[in-house]
Scaffold this active site. Structure first.
Site, short mmCIF file in Angstrom:
data_model
loop_
_atom_site.label_atom_id
_atom_site.label_comp_id
_atom_site.label_asym_id
_atom_site.label_seq_id
_atom_site.Cartn_x
_atom_site.Cartn_y
_atom_site.Cartn_z
CG ASP A 529 -1.83 1.25 1.41
OD1 ASP A 529 -2.58 1.56 0.31
OD2 ASP A 529 -1.61 2.06 2.23
CG HIS A 532 3.61 6.51 -4.50
ND1 HIS A 532 2.54 5.72 -4.51
CD2 HIS A 532 3.21 7.89 -4.25
CE1 HIS A 532 1.32 6.60 -4.14
NE2 HIS A 532 1.80 7.66 -3.90
CG ASP A 630 -7.47 2.92 -4.03
OD1 ASP A 630 -7.76 2.63 -5.08
OD2 ASP A 630 -6.47 2.90 -3.43
#
Length: 1542
Positions: A529, A532, A630
């Protein structure tokens, strides 16, 4: 173990200073990875280090080991040298390499894919078979209910489930805000139960074993819930005001904005138009006004950055009064005069007094001067404070912009959450820091800044920054993200502070390690999750922990870097298996189709790639989803009808695919990861269509998704790896998946509905489609239909979908039963292109139809036969092969058996022959209009081009287009061999049989679909070519057979250059000579000899009388024929040239002997050197000395004799040569004048050669002729150099002296062994006959050479006759006794030839000096400069077409005055090696490095050249010269000789 031709080997070429850390290299387990040295590293002692563990050892990221080098040939040749890894472990592994003192000269990463297994039998689940469905875990209810809810995934055809975190959630109930990373959430346990991770693990294993479903879950490393108990106990795990005091100004601003919220709620700003209800632009302007007029002035953020001027000046004044001087050893560094307070207090910044004392120096110690300095310092500090104020002002401007932007999105924007009135629950903007205390005034809160026990609990929230550098931690010092309010803040989560390693925050690392171990123990993979924004070193460590528990861990992530290069950094360092991609990112069907093509698969009709090939960078493996869990719901942005066709497009992608729960049920809104608390419906096969608590096959598009997921799995599992995407019209996309072994295809036609058909008018005119092949069945046809059963109503307890839509679907039906297709007609496009035309009647928006297509039966049979005959070369063709009951006769014998009958002369015809050679035989090389002509008519011409086409799958190349358009190229290849006419047809009879084999294979090929022809054409040619090479090497010497790839490539130069032409080039040999080939003359009809001859170079010197040159032939003969084992053919050439002896010389231009020119002084000495090499290389080679030679010219003036009229043993020919030179040679060329040379002046036709009695040197020539290899004759009348040799080199040329010395030494040795009957020669001197002993001649040259040729540069050197001409010392002269003495002293590479053939002439120390000078001044990238670049007439660019006024360059006059010729580099390197051995081990090792490095450039050129050769010359610094032969015999030969010397 796999057969060698099926074992996958990838080669990674290492190049100096090449850092590939941002390139992605993916490998599967079972592959072998080889590291090889690129040109820049060959010859160096390179060490390759990797952290890939030894078998049986655990992976440790920082534990590197050196790999052992393998040298297959065992010789000093780095072209095949490699070290390797046998890839067996999934993960990310690093390598780096270095040499000498350079530890890291380059490096990168490799990512090894995991092997996933499902079912009780642990069947492999290929990555491209994956179909994944995401579940919000909190919507699953109690663990007991999970199977019923997860069964939806099973019944929908998914084979992987992604769970959002199963841990206890934080107060916000966001799926990604975890209160406790270690506990299985109690909410999943019903009353009286306490389920734990073991129970979850049991369910996961049950799903794997019984449902063939794998499970992955998220790992969240970036943050924890703000209400996590452990973060309160260990606040050091977050960014607080104690461990991160640079955040203090941002915290002050954050609290001020919170208090602004409370004041807005209390109505304090109503009088200026700002209430809690923010509804328009005026309210936003009011917020901005309040910030500048009320908030910012109140908190005075600039004070945190400024210095207290009065105090600083007073401190400075005291220092001056006390006479303190600056410490000159200290520098101000880069911080400047003001030092930022590390504790970040108000006015806490200080002045670097040492810098101040340096900058502000009083003229004296007087009070006035001191005060003047203090005044200047005060001015400076005020200026710096003002600059800090300006910087803070900029921060505040950005903060105001971000605050207003957030408010606009959250409260005004149509696509925003519309939060409503400002309240403490929904503040003006999300807070950036925790404040775990009761509310108080802002002033009271400011006082808490001095209480560390409280400020340690003011923790920074996590979030994301739009457009930020993902490799930067935005919470660390140096970032202003928090004070500028650029963070899109997650107010429920605290950003975690790991530091640089476990020692910086032991509790956090230990806590997260345990969290990782739990996850890896019970799940098959993880989703990273917020990858980045996760610190790379943290993710690296944690994934290492996870893989220690679960070696084949499947790792997925979604990255938002905006750059593929940055994506690769995360993928390579973390070993991410698949990157999440989303079809929802496409704005139309065209873009969606592009994504399908982008994310996997080869083009349809792709070339078969070799099992051993270069490792090339690739894109990350994709997990291509309909939509991520999401993101916004597609129905909101497109239409409900688009769900099915877009999902079908995704399913046709050649990569992992998937969706999120709710998509298939047509849930028309986003299922919020924060707010959603309802449960997913359970599976019930008989669920009613209106049920909200249950779903079944009729719900939404579930039935369609089941069929699509099954199809996706089937396509990947059965090798449908080729993809073609066709945009039929604006809304219709046809996607083809093709299996390259069976040539079955599945074509899915998807009519998308990005716009709602209820509001958008779609065309009823659907264009027909043309599908090549035979449609076997309709795999599925489905369309979304409106049941008119009411509209969607959101259920309070269950996540329900739209009941009004369902899917009509049929599977595996005959085409005739299709309700979508109107009719299907069969048409034919040519003899091999059978096409079915499809017209549609019900391909409505939201429809999908998929056809299973095979080749038509005839084509299938022909392809099967092709694959059957190709399977003799590789087992990869076994699948899909069919035997032909009546094959052509030519195919009944294996090609390898047929090839074994070919001679090397046959191979010249089969593989090479340039255009001019073919034209001489009545043909030519194949030409493609608009593209060009192949370099060779033989297979190498095609292979050179196909190599690049194949590697890039460049099916649009003109060659591929030509193959698809017609059979011309196939016919050319076979007809050239089968229908060859003339004498060559008699001797190349086996070539004819190979041509018949190709013709038979092409007969199959011509009748298969045209789009497949390039691939199979390439397969046939590759198989034929490699088989021919195998047969070729078996006919060559052991040096070649056991040699490196470089040696073998060079040895093919023997095939390039050595062949039999249409007309005999060599004069006849004695009929007593055995193994001489014969044919019938096309002119006389008589039997005549047809020996192999050597061309000088291609394409300019290979036909007619210009094919054979004495000098070129014998410089090249050792390398191209003797070292390769072509002894008989070499003997024939040696004896044929012996028969042309005249005036004691052999000709340069042979002209079949009848048109020979005896105008060179050196060719005869090269012939003698070659004869010496023959005797030493060939078993019983001395027997050639007894061989009879048919003399064409028994006397200087005789006409050509008929064969066998005059014969003599070869040793007599040798004796004649030596005797004539000792006696002296003087004659005028026959037919002197323009007839034989239109440029030469009359004096140049006079040939005079003798042996200097004083030195023993062969001496000759004049300034109007050029008797050595540097033989450029001036041609320009305009520049007035016509008839003037550019390099006459008259006198005693150094290489001739070396060759002569070598010959005489050899003759003396032969005499001692009784193999040569003469020990000297009688000559006439001063009217008397005298006898000159060869032993004495040998000694005389030895004694004379050094005094005459060494240029010491010493002013008192007694041997130096022209000290005024010496401009380079420590060299050897290029000649001795030239008519122009300056020419003797020119630095050229010719002395290296003498060093190789007669090293005894050279003192070691002097030789080494001269070689070092040559290396410095003459050595180029590929060749040797032919003249010292310091010479006034040097010009390194050869342009034979240029005619101007420049005497030195016009008409290519500088041919040998600078351009870099390749063949001398071979002698230079051999000389270096010889004398380096005399210098000791260290010098020899350095020389080996040099030699390998130089040779590596030749290897690179050889591999890249379409001619597969080395050029005659290059221009300066290795630049391409268009006037050079593209491949030259002596260039190839002399480089091969270097490799032989190693």
């Amino acid at each position: 173990m796999l057969p060698q031709d099926l074992k996958q080997i990838r080669v990674l070429m290492l190049n100096d200073k090449e850092n590939l850390e941002r390139a992605l290299f993916r490998l599967d387990q079972g592959f072998e990875l080889q590291f090889r040295l690129g040109p820049s590293l060959q010859g160096r002692i390179v060490t390759v280090e990797t952290n890939y563990p030894l078998e049986g050892q655990r992976f440790r990221r920082n534990a590197f080991r050196a790999l052992a080098w393998n040298n297959p040939t065992g010789r000093e040749d780095d072209s095949d040298k490699f070290c390797y890894l046998d890839i067996k472990l999934a993960g990310s592994y690093q390598y780096y390499f270095g040499f000498g003192d350079t530890e890291k000269s380059g490096g990168g990463y490799i990512v090894v894919n995991p092997i996933l297994r499902v079912g009780s039998e642990n069947r492999v689940l290929p990555l491209d078979c994956i179909t994944i469905q995401t579940y919000l875990s909190k919507c699953l209810g109690h663990l007991d209910d999970w199977p019923a809810r997860l069964q939806v995934a099973k019944e929908s055809g998914y084979n992987m489930i992604h769970f959002t975190p199963l841990q206890t959630l934080g107060e916000s109930r966001s799926c990604y805000s975890l209160e406790d990373q270690l506990t299985f959430s109690p909410e999943f346990s019903p009353d009286g139960q306490n389920y734990n991770w073991t129970d979850v693990g049991a369910l996961v294993e049950k799903l794997k074993a019984e449902w063939n479903i794998l499970c992955i879950t998220d790992v969240v490393y970036n943050h924890t819930a703000a209400n996590s108990v452990w973060i309160r106990e260990h606040p050091e795990c977050g960014y607080n005001l104690v461990n991160s005091p640079h955040l203090r100004p941002a915290w002050v601003l954050d609290r001020a904005i919170w208090h602004l919220t409370t004041r807005i709620v209390e109505g304090k700003y109503k009088d200026i138009g700002l209430s809690a209800h923010i509804t328009n632009e005026n309210h936003l302007n009011a917020i901005r006004s309040v910030l500048w007029q009320d908030v910012y002035p109140r908190i005075k953020l600039w004070e945190f950055y400024q210095v207290k001027v009065d105090s600083a000046v007073e401190q400075f004044r005291n220092l001056l009064r006390n006479g303190v001087k600056p410490d000159q050893s200290k520098t101000g560094g880069t911080k400047g005069l003001i030092i930022q307070d590390p504790a970040w207090g108000r006015y806490g910044s200080t002045v670097d007094m040492n810098s101040a004392l340096k900058e502000f120096v009083p003229h004296s110690s007087s009070l006035q001067d001191i005060e003047q300095c203090c005044y200047l310092l005060r001015q400076k500090l005020n200026q710096l404070n003002e600059e800090q104020h300006d910087i803070v002002h900029q921060h505040q401007e950005q903060a105001a912009n971000c605050i207003v932007g957030n408010v606009m999105y959250e409260r005004l924007a149509d696509h925003g959450p519309k939060l409503g009135p400002v309240s403490k629950k929904n503040p003006l903007v999300t807070r950036c820091f925790t404040f775990p205390f009761q509310d108080m005034t802002l002033e009271q809160e400011m006082q808490m800044l001095d209480e560390p026990d409280k400020t340690c609990h003011f923790l920074a929230h996590n979030g994301w920054v739009m457009g930020d550098d993902p490799l930067r931690n935005f919470a660390e010092p140096g970032s202003n993200v928090y004070i500028r309010r650029e963070l899109i803040c997650w107010g429920d989560s605290v950003k975690l502070r790991y530091g640089k390693g476990p020692e910086d925050c032991p509790y956090l690392w230990a806590h997260m390690k345990k969290y990782t171990e739990i996850t890896a123990k019970y799940f098959h993979g993880v989703r990273l999750d917020n990858c980045h924004s996760t610190p790379l070193h943290v993710a690296e460590f944690m994934l290492g922990v996870a893989r220690a528990v679960c070696p084949n861990l499947y790792v997925v992530a979604e990255l938002f870097t905006g750059s593929e290069e940055l994506d690769n950094i995360f993928v390579t360092k973390l070993g991410i298996t698949s990157l999440i991609r989303e079809a929802m990112s496409a704005g139309d069907s065209h873009e969606e189709g592009r994504l399908v093509y982008r994310y996997g698969g080869e083009p349809v009709g792709a070339f078969v790639q070799p099992s051993l090939r270069p490792l090339v960078p690739c894109i990350a493996h994709a997990m291509f989803l309909d939509v991520t869990h999401d993101n916004e719901c597609p129905i909101q942005l497109r239409s409900a009808l688009d769900s099915l066709p877009s999902s079908a497009m995704v399913s046709m992608a050649c990569c992992a695919t998937g969706s999120t729960r709710g998509y298939d049920e047509l849930v028309p809104h986003q299922i919020s990861v924060v707010k959603e608390e309802r449960f997913y419906p359970k599976w019930n096969h008989s669920a009613s269509l209106t049920s909200t608590s249950e779903v079944g096959p009729q719900t939404g598009i579930i039935a369609g998704k089941l069929a699509l997921n099954k199809l996706h799995h089937e396509l990947a599992a059965q090798g449908f790896i080729e993809v073609y995407v066709d945009q039929v019209d604006a809304d219709i996309v046809a996607i083809t998946r093709h299996c390259p072994s069976t040539h079955q295809s599945v074509v899915a036609v998807c009519r998308t509905a990005f716009k709602n058909p209820k509001t958008h008018q779609y065309s009823t005119d659907v264009p027909p489609m043309f599908i090549p092949g035979k449609i076997e069945e309709v795999v599925l046809e489905a369309r979304t239909v409106d049941r008119h059963s009411g509209s969607f109503k959101k259920d309070d307890n269950y996540i329900n979908g739209m009941p009004e839509y369902s899917v009509e679907i049929k599977e595996h039906i005959p085409l005739q039963e299709s309700a979508v297709v109107n009719q299907a007609g069969v048409t034919s496009k040519g003899r091999s292109e059978f096409v079915q035309e499809i017209s549609f009647k019900r391909l409505t928006p939201g429809s999908v139809i998929a056809f299973r297509v095979s080749l038509d039966p005839k084509a299938q049979k022909l392809v099967g036969a092709l694959r059957y005959f190709l399977s003799q070369f590789s087992l990869k063709y076994r699948k899909g092969s069919l035997t032909d009951e009546n094959p052509a006769e030519a195919l009944k014998m294996p090609l390898a058996q047929l090839m074994s009958k070919l001679t090397l002369a046959d191979m010249n015809v089969l593989l090479f022959r340039c255009d001019s050679e073919e034209q001489e035989d009545g043909g030519g090389c194949y030409n493609i209009p608009g593209w060009g002509t192949f370099k060779y008519a033989g297979l190498q011409g095609l292979m050179s081009v196909l190599a690049d086409i194949r590697a890039n799958n460049d099916l649009g190349h003109p060659v591929c287009s030509n193959l698809r358009q017609g059979d011309w190229l196939m016919d050319y290849i076979s007809n050239r061999l089968v229908h060859r006419e003339g004498p060559l047809a008699q001797i190349f009879i086996i070539c004819l049989q190979v041509g018949q084999w190709l013709e038979a294979m092409f007969t199959y090929l011509k009748h298969i679909p045209r789009y497949l022809i390039p691939s199979y054409f390439d397969a046939i040619l590759v198989s034929t070519f490699t088989t021919a090479l195998d047969a070729t090497y078996k006919l060559m010497s052991s040096f070649v057979q056991s040699g490196s790839s470089f040696v073998r490539h060079l040895a093919l130069g023997s095939l390039q250059m050595c062949g039999v032409g249409r007309f005999p080039t060599l004069p006849p040999l004695s009929i007593q000579i055995e193994n001489v080939p014969y044919c019938i003359s096309p002119i006389t009809g008589q039997k005549e000899q047809c020996c192999v001859t050597a061309a000088a170079g291609l394409p300019h010197f290979c036909t007619g009388i210009f094919r054979c040159w004495g000098r070129d032939t014998f410089i090249a003969l050792r390398g191209l024929m003797l070292l390769t084992g072509r002894h008989t053919e070499a003997r024939n050439i040696i004896l044929a040239f012996a028969g042309t002896l005249r005036h004691g010389l052999i000709p340069n231009l042979l002209g079949e002997g009848r048109f020979a020119r005896y105008n060179c002084r050196d060719a005869v000495w090269w012939w003698l050197q070659c004869l010496q090499d023959y005797v030493s290389h060939v078993p019983q080679g001395h027997c050639i000395l007894q061989s009879p030679v048919t003399r064409m010219y028994p006397t200087d003036d005789s006409e050509p004799c008929i064969p066998a009229e005059v014969e003599q043993p070869l040793y007599d020919v040798i004796q004649e040569i030596l005797q004539r030179h000792l006696e002296g040679i003087s004659f005028r060329e026959r037919d002197a004048g323009p007839k034989i040379d239109m440029n030469m002046r009359d004096e140049g036709f006079n040939v005079v050669i003798n042996v200097d009695p004083a030195t023993g040197f062969v001496h000759g020539g004049n300034r109007f002729n050029c008797g050595t290899w540097m033989d450029k004759m001036g041609e320009s009348e305009r520049a007035r150099n016509k008839g003037i040799p550019a390099t006459p080199r008259d006198g005693a040329a150094v290489e001739i002296i070396g060759l002569c010395k070598s010959t005489i030494r050899w003759i003396v040795a032969l005499r001692v062994k009784g193999l040569f009957p003469y020990d000297g020669a009688k000559v006439h001197r001063n009217g008397k006959e005298v006898f000159i002993s060869y032993t004495k001649w040998n000694e005389q040259i030895q004694q004379s050479f050094d005094p005459c040729f060494w240029v010491s540069g010493e002013p008192m050197d007694p041997n130096e006759k022209h000290s005024d001409l010496v401009h380079k010392k420590g060299i050897y002269k290029d000649s001795h006794g030239a008519s122009s003495p300056w020419c003797d002293y020119q630095l050229r590479p010719n002395f290296t030839i003498a060093m190789v053939v007669a090293p005894e002439l050279f003192a070691v120390e002097r030789a080494w000096k001269a070689l070092e000078m040559a290396e410095e001044k003459l050595l180029g990238p590929l060749g040797m400069k032919t003249l010292d670049p310091d010479d006034k007439v040097y010009c390194g660019v050869y342009d034979n077409a240029l005619d101007n006024d420049n005497y030195n360059v016009a008409k290519g006059f500088n041919y040998h005055q600078g351009p870099e010729w390749l063949w001398p580099v071979g002698y230079f390197l051999r000389a270096k090696l010889y004398f380096a051995r005399k210098q000791g081990e260290e010098t020899y090792a350095k020389t080996v490095t040099l030699v390998k490095n130089v040779l590596s450039r030749h290897y690179t050129h050889l591999e890249r050249s379409p001619w597969k050769g080395l050029p005659e010359l290059t221009n300066e610094d290795g630049q391409y010269c268009p006037f050079s032969c593209e491949t030259q015999a002596w260039s190839l030969a002399t480089v091969l000789e270097v490799l032989y010397d190693f």
